[in-house]
Design a protein around this motif. Structure first.
Motif, PDB file in Angstrom:
ATOM      1  N   PRO A  48       0.841  -1.197   0.000  1.00 27.51           N
ATOM      2  CA  PRO A  48       0.000   0.000   0.000  1.00 27.51           C
ATOM      3  C   PRO A  48       0.882   1.255   0.000  1.00 27.51           C
ATOM      4  CG  PRO A  48      -0.514  -1.479   1.847  1.00 27.51           C
ATOM      5  CD  PRO A  48       0.686  -2.017   1.201  1.00 27.51           C
ATOM      6  N   HIS A  49       0.417   2.353  -0.550  1.00 33.66           N
ATOM      7  CA  HIS A  49      -0.842   2.572  -1.224  1.00 33.66           C
ATOM      8  C   HIS A  49      -0.626   2.962  -2.686  1.00 33.66           C
ATOM      9  CE1 HIS A  49      -3.494   2.161   2.279  1.00 33.66           C
ATOM     10  NE2 HIS A  49      -2.614   2.839   2.970  1.00 33.66           N
ATOM     11  N   LEU A  50       0.467   2.497  -3.278  1.00 37.24           N
ATOM     12  CA  LEU A  50       0.695   2.777  -4.696  1.00 37.24           C
ATOM     13  C   LEU A  50       1.240   1.525  -5.383  1.00 37.24           C
ATOM     14  CD1 LEU A  50       2.450   6.303  -4.851  1.00 37.24           C
ATOM     15  CD2 LEU A  50       0.147   5.767  -5.625  1.00 37.24           C
ATOM     16  N   PRO A  51       0.838   1.301  -6.640  1.00 37.09           N
ATOM     17  CA  PRO A  51       1.349   0.133  -7.367  1.00 37.09           C
ATOM     18  C   PRO A  51       2.874   0.151  -7.548  1.00 37.09           C
ATOM     19  CG  PRO A  51      -0.584   1.028  -8.460  1.00 37.09           C
ATOM     20  CD  PRO A  51      -0.209   2.014  -7.391  1.00 37.09           C
ATOM     21  N   GLU A  52       3.514   1.299  -7.361  1.00 41.12           N
ATOM     22  CA  GLU A  52       4.975   1.363  -7.532  1.00 41.12           C
ATOM     23  C   GLU A  52       5.738   0.870  -6.291  1.00 41.12           C
ATOM     24  OE1 GLU A  52       5.653   5.596  -8.149  1.00 41.12           O
ATOM     25  OE2 GLU A  52       5.949   5.931  -6.011  1.00 41.12           O
ATOM     26  N   ASN A  53       5.026   0.637  -5.180  1.00 44.57           N
ATOM     27  CA  ASN A  53       5.706   0.193  -3.949  1.00 44.57           C
ATOM     28  C   ASN A  53       5.971  -1.310  -3.988  1.00 44.57           C
ATOM     29  OD1 ASN A  53       5.510   2.787  -2.977  1.00 44.57           O
ATOM     30  ND2 ASN A  53       3.633   2.395  -1.824  1.00 44.57           N
ATOM     31  N   THR A  54       6.726  -1.737  -4.975  1.00 46.47           N
ATOM     32  CA  THR A  54       6.896  -3.174  -5.183  1.00 46.47           C
ATOM     33  C   THR A  54       8.091  -3.723  -4.405  1.00 46.47           C
ATOM     34  OG1 THR A  54       8.174  -2.653  -7.141  1.00 46.47           O
ATOM     35  CG2 THR A  54       5.862  -3.198  -7.478  1.00 46.47           C
ATOM     36  N   ARG A  55       7.945  -4.991  -4.004  1.00 50.80           N
ATOM     37  CA  ARG A  55       9.049  -5.708  -3.371  1.00 50.80           C
ATOM     38  C   ARG A  55       9.076  -7.142  -3.910  1.00 50.80           C
ATOM     39  NH1 ARG A  55       8.378  -4.511   3.067  1.00 50.80           N
ATOM     40  NH2 ARG A  55       7.888  -2.287   2.861  1.00 50.80           N
ATOM     41  N   PRO A  56      10.260  -7.714  -4.047  1.00 52.26           N
ATOM     42  CA  PRO A  56      10.308  -9.133  -4.380  1.00 52.26           C
ATOM     43  C   PRO A  56       9.790  -9.933  -3.194  1.00 52.26           C
ATOM     44  CG  PRO A  56      12.507  -8.281  -3.952  1.00 52.26           C
ATOM     45  CD  PRO A  56      11.587  -7.101  -3.925  1.00 52.26           C
ATOM     46  N   ILE A  57       9.204 -11.085  -3.447  1.00 55.58           N
ATOM     47  CA  ILE A  57       8.565 -11.867  -2.384  1.00 55.58           C
ATOM     48  C   ILE A  57       9.534 -12.175  -1.237  1.00 55.58           C
ATOM     49  CG2 ILE A  57       8.957 -14.100  -3.554  1.00 55.58           C
ATOM     50  CD1 ILE A  57       5.777 -13.226  -1.607  1.00 55.58           C
ATOM     51  N   SER A  58      10.812 -12.323  -1.542  1.00 54.62           N
ATOM     52  CA  SER A  58      11.785 -12.653  -0.489  1.00 54.62           C
ATOM     53  C   SER A  58      11.970 -11.499   0.500  1.00 54.62           C
ATOM     54  CB  SER A  58      13.129 -13.014  -1.116  1.00 54.62           C
ATOM     55  OG  SER A  58      13.625 -11.900  -1.839  1.00 54.62           O
TER      56      SER A  58
END
Ligand code: SF4
Lengths: 424, 166
Positions: free
Chosen positions: A275-285
Motif C-alpha cells: 500500500p498505497h501505490l502500485p509502484e511500492n513493489t518488493r520481491p517476495i523474499s
C-alpha cells in the motif's frame, strides 16, 4: 524516420501517412466502450446533442460490470440507463447480467477488439487491448459521448518507451510480476502520456492471458497505452473470435523511441506491491511477515482462465486459512463455465473459498468483499490506493494469482513455493 | 478570466479514489458527488473550503480511474481551479472536457503554502501569490485545447462543429 506500432495505428486512423510524437490528430474509432459507472454520464451528454442515432450501432459497446448484479437501488438505476439506451439505439453489443463479464476480459473474448484497431473506452483499463496489437486508451465520459456521436476522437500522439525483456522466467513469475516490476522501476508516472511497447524474447514465450495482464496495468505507470506486436499467439487467439477484418502492424526497425529499457527477467522474483501505490513493489523474499484477512483473485487484470488455473493448482487439496476470506471472481461467463468444467470452481469451494459470478465487485470497493477498518487484503487487482477496496484505513497488497492463492492458505503473504509440494 | 481563492495543498499522486471514492460512484449527480470531494485525502475538506478556493498539488494529480466524477466533484464543490506539478493523462483530458480550469506549474506547486491567497489569470496562466507577493507561470495550452476550452468544453465544441453522423 520509421514509426512505432502505436504511431502507425494512429496515422492510419487519422488518414495520414506519417505522424510524430506531440502531434495533435483527429482519428476514426473502431470501438467506443462504456460501463455502468461512466456510460450514464456519457449518455446524458449524448442525449443533449439531440441526435437520433449513434455513429455505428455495432461499434458502441456497453457493459454493466462494476456494480452488477445490481448491488443497490442507485446502481440498479444506473444499469437501467445503459439497458434503455442500448435498446433505444439498437446497439448490437450490450451485455446483460448472465451474459456479461468484466469489460476488459469480455471484449477480447468476444472478438470485438482486434489487432490494428483504435479504441477508446470510458474506463482507464481500456489499455488492456494493446495485448492484441491495438491502440486502446482510457478516456472520460465526455470523450465517450463525443465518440458515440461522431465516431472520432482527438489524440496527442504519444512518445513511446520500449521495454525489451530477455532471458527465461523463474517459476511462478508471470505477466503480473513483470508489469509490477516495471511499475516499481519507473514509478506511477514513469510513462505519463506515453506509449509502453513490450517486446523481447521473453514476451514471445508469454501467453495471451499474461500479455493482457501487462497491457492492463500500463495505465498504472501513467501511460496512454500499452502495446504488443502481434505474433502467432495473437493470431491463434483471434482466429476463432474475429468477426471482421483487421490489420497487422509492426514497429519499424528505425522507429523513434523516447527510451529503451532492457530487463533481464531471470533476476525477477514474484512481486508484491505494498500500500498505497502500485509502484511500492518488493520481491517476495523481502516481504516479511504480513498477516492478511482477505484474498481476492479476479478483475480485468487477473480474472482469466490461466489465472484461475494457477490459483486452483495451489489450492488443490488444501484449505483456506481459518482467519482468511478467499473470494474468486472469474472475468466472464465463458471463463466461469470453463472453470466449472475444469473443476476449478470445485477446488475453490472445497478449499473454503467463494466462487462468484463475474463482476468488478471488490476491485474498486464496490461490493462482494469490502474491507473493514484496519483489514488487509492480498489482491490480484491493479490498484492499492487508499480506500480502494473499502475503509480508508484498510490495506491492499497487489500480487499474482499464485501469491494470492498461497497467501490464502497460509494466512500471510506467501511465496507460492511454500505451498507447492512439487517445488524444491 | 480571473480566479481568486485560498490554496489547499495536497501531495504527489493524488488518485481519483482519493478525489471521489468509488463507494459514491453509484450516482452521477454532480452535487451529491461534490459532498464527498477529496474525502479520503482529507475528510474535512468540503467543510473547510469556500467557493473559489484553489487546490494546489504535487505531481501526477488525478492518477487512476477514468471517472469524470473526479473533476466534476471538484468543480461542483466550488473549487475554481487546480494547480499541480503535473496531471495524470485522463484527468487532464476530463478536466478540459468538462471545463474545470487546470494549470501545470511545478514552480507554484512548490512555492505556495496552505492558506495562501492565490489569483490566477486563465488566459495567460500567470499565477499570483497575493500572500507572499510572488508570481509563477503555468504552461500554456496548445492551440487546439484553447479552442476546446473557449468553446466551453468538448460537447460544446462538437455541437459548434456540427455532428455529421446522419
Ligand atoms: S475489474 Fe477493477 S480495474 Fe478492472 S474494470 Fe473493473 S473496477 Fe476497473
Amino acid at each position: 524516420m520509421g514509426m512505432t506500432i502505436s504511431e502507425k495505428i494512429l496515422a492510419a486512423h487519422a488518414g495520414k501517412k506519417y505522424v510524430e510524437p506531440g502531434e495533435l490528430i483527429n482519428a476514426k474509432l473502431d470501438i467506443v466502450l462504456g460501463n455502468d459507472i461512466t456510460a450514464p454520464v456519457a449518455i446524458k451528454e449524448f442525449e443533449n446533442l439531440g441526435l437520433n442515432k449513434v455513429f455505428d450501432p455495432d461499434k458502441v459497446v456497453l457493459v454493466p460490470d462494476h456494480f452488477t448484479p445490481n448491488k443497490d437501488i442507485k446502481s440498479a438505476e444506473q444499469a437501467k440507463v445503459l439497458r434503455e439506451f442500448a435498446y433505444k439505439y439498437n446497439l448490437t453489443n450490450y451485455f446483460e447480467v448472465g451474459r456479461m463479464g468484466i469489460e476488459h476480459c469480455l471484449l477480447p473474448e468476444q472478438g470485438l477488439v482486434l489487432p490494428g484497431d483504435l479504441i477508446i473506452g470510458a474506463d482507464s483499463h481500456t489499455c488492456t487491448y494493446g495485448a492484441l496489437g491495438a491502440f486502446a486508451t482510457g478516456v472520460g465520459s465526455t470523450d465517450m459521448a463525443a465518440g458515440m456521436a461522431t465516431g472520432e476522437s482527438w489524440f496527442r500522439v504519444p512518445e513511446t518507451i520500449k521495454f525489451v525483456f530477455y532471458n527465461k522466467l523463474k517459476p511462478y513469475v508471470g505477466g503480473k510480476d513483470l508489469i509490477l516490476y516495471v511499475i516499481g522501476l519507473i514509478g506511477v508516472d514513469g510513462a505519463r502520456y506515453m506509449a509502453m511497447e513490450f517486446t523481447g524474447e521473453t514476451i514471445k514465450e508469454l501467453s495471451m492471458d499474461s500479455r493482457f495482464t501487462m497491457a492492463n496495468m500500463a495505465v498504472e505507470a501513467g501511460a496512454k497505452n500499452g502495446i504488443f506486436e502481434q505474433d502467432e499467439k495473437t493470431l491463434a487467439y483471434i482466429e476463432k473470435r474475429a468477426k471482421r477484418p483487421y490489420t497487422l502492424y509492426q514497429s519499424d526497425a528505425n522507429a523513434n523511441y523516447d527510451r529503451i529499457i532492457e530487463i533481464d527477467v531471470s533476476k525477477i522474483e514474484p512481486q508484491v506491491a505494498f500500500p498505497h501505490l502500485p509502484e511500492n513493489t518488493r520481491p517476495i523474499s523481502r516481504v516479511g511477515k504480513v498477516e492478511i484477512d482477505q484474498v481476492v483473485i479476479g478483475s480485468c487484470t487477473n480474472g482469466r482462465i490461466e489465472d484461475l488455473r494457477i490459483a486452483a493448482k495451489l489450492l488443490k487439496d488444501k484449505v483456506v486459512h481459518p482467519r482468511v476470506r478467499l473470494i474468486v471472481l472469474p472475468g466472464t461467463q465463458e471463463i466461469y463455465l470453463q472453470a466449472v468444467r475444469e473443476g476449478i470452481a470445485e477446488t475453490v469451494v472445497q478449499a473454503g473459498g467463494v466462487f462468484s459470478t463475474p463482476t468488478c465487485g471488490p476491485c474498486l470497493g464496490g461490493h462482494m468483499g469490502i474491507l473493514a477498518k484496519g483489514e488487509r487484503a492480498v489482491s490480484t487487482t491493479n490498484r492499492n490506493f487508499v480506500g480502494r477496496m473499502g475503509h480508508p484505513q484498510s490495506e491492499v497488497y497487489l500480487s499474482s494469482p499464485a501469491i494470492a492463492a498461497a497467501s490464502a492458505v497460509l494466512g500471510r503473504i506467501a511465496d507460492p513455493k511454500e505451498v507447492d509440494e512439487d517445488a524444491v | 478570466m480571473l480566479f481568486k481563492g485560498r490554496a489547499f495543498k495536497f501531495g504527489n499522486d493524488i488518485d481519483t479514489d482519493a478525489i471521489i471514492p468509488a463507494r459514491y460512484m453509484n450516482t452521477s449527480d454532480s452535487m451529491e458527488l461534490a459532498k464527498h470531494c477529496m474525502e479520503d485525502a482529507d475528510p474535512e475538506f468540503v467543510n473547510k473550503i469556500t467557493p473559489g478556493d484553489i487546490i494546489v498539488a504535487g505531481k501526477n494529480f488525478g492518477c487512476g480511474s477514468s471517472r469524470e466524477h473526479a473533476p466534476i466533484a471538484i468543480k461542483y464543490a466550488g473549487i475554481s481551479g487546480v494547480v499541480a506539478k503535473s496531471f495524470a493523462r485522463i484527468f487532464f483530458r476530463n478536466a478540459i472536457n468538462i471545463g474545470l480550469p487546470i494549470f501545470e506549474s511545478p514552480e507554484a506547486a512548490e512555492a505556495v503554502n496552505e492558506g495562501d491567497q492565490i489569483e490566477i489569470e486563465a488566459e495567460t496562466g500567470v499565477i499570483t501569490n497575493l500572500t507572499r507577493g510572488e508570481t509563477y507561470q503555468a504552461k500554456p495550452f496548445p492551440g487546439f485545447m484553447q479552442e476546446l476550452i473557449s468553446s466551453g468544453g468538448l460537447m460544446a465544441y462538437v455541437r459548434e462543429k456540427g455532428v455529421k453522423n446522419g
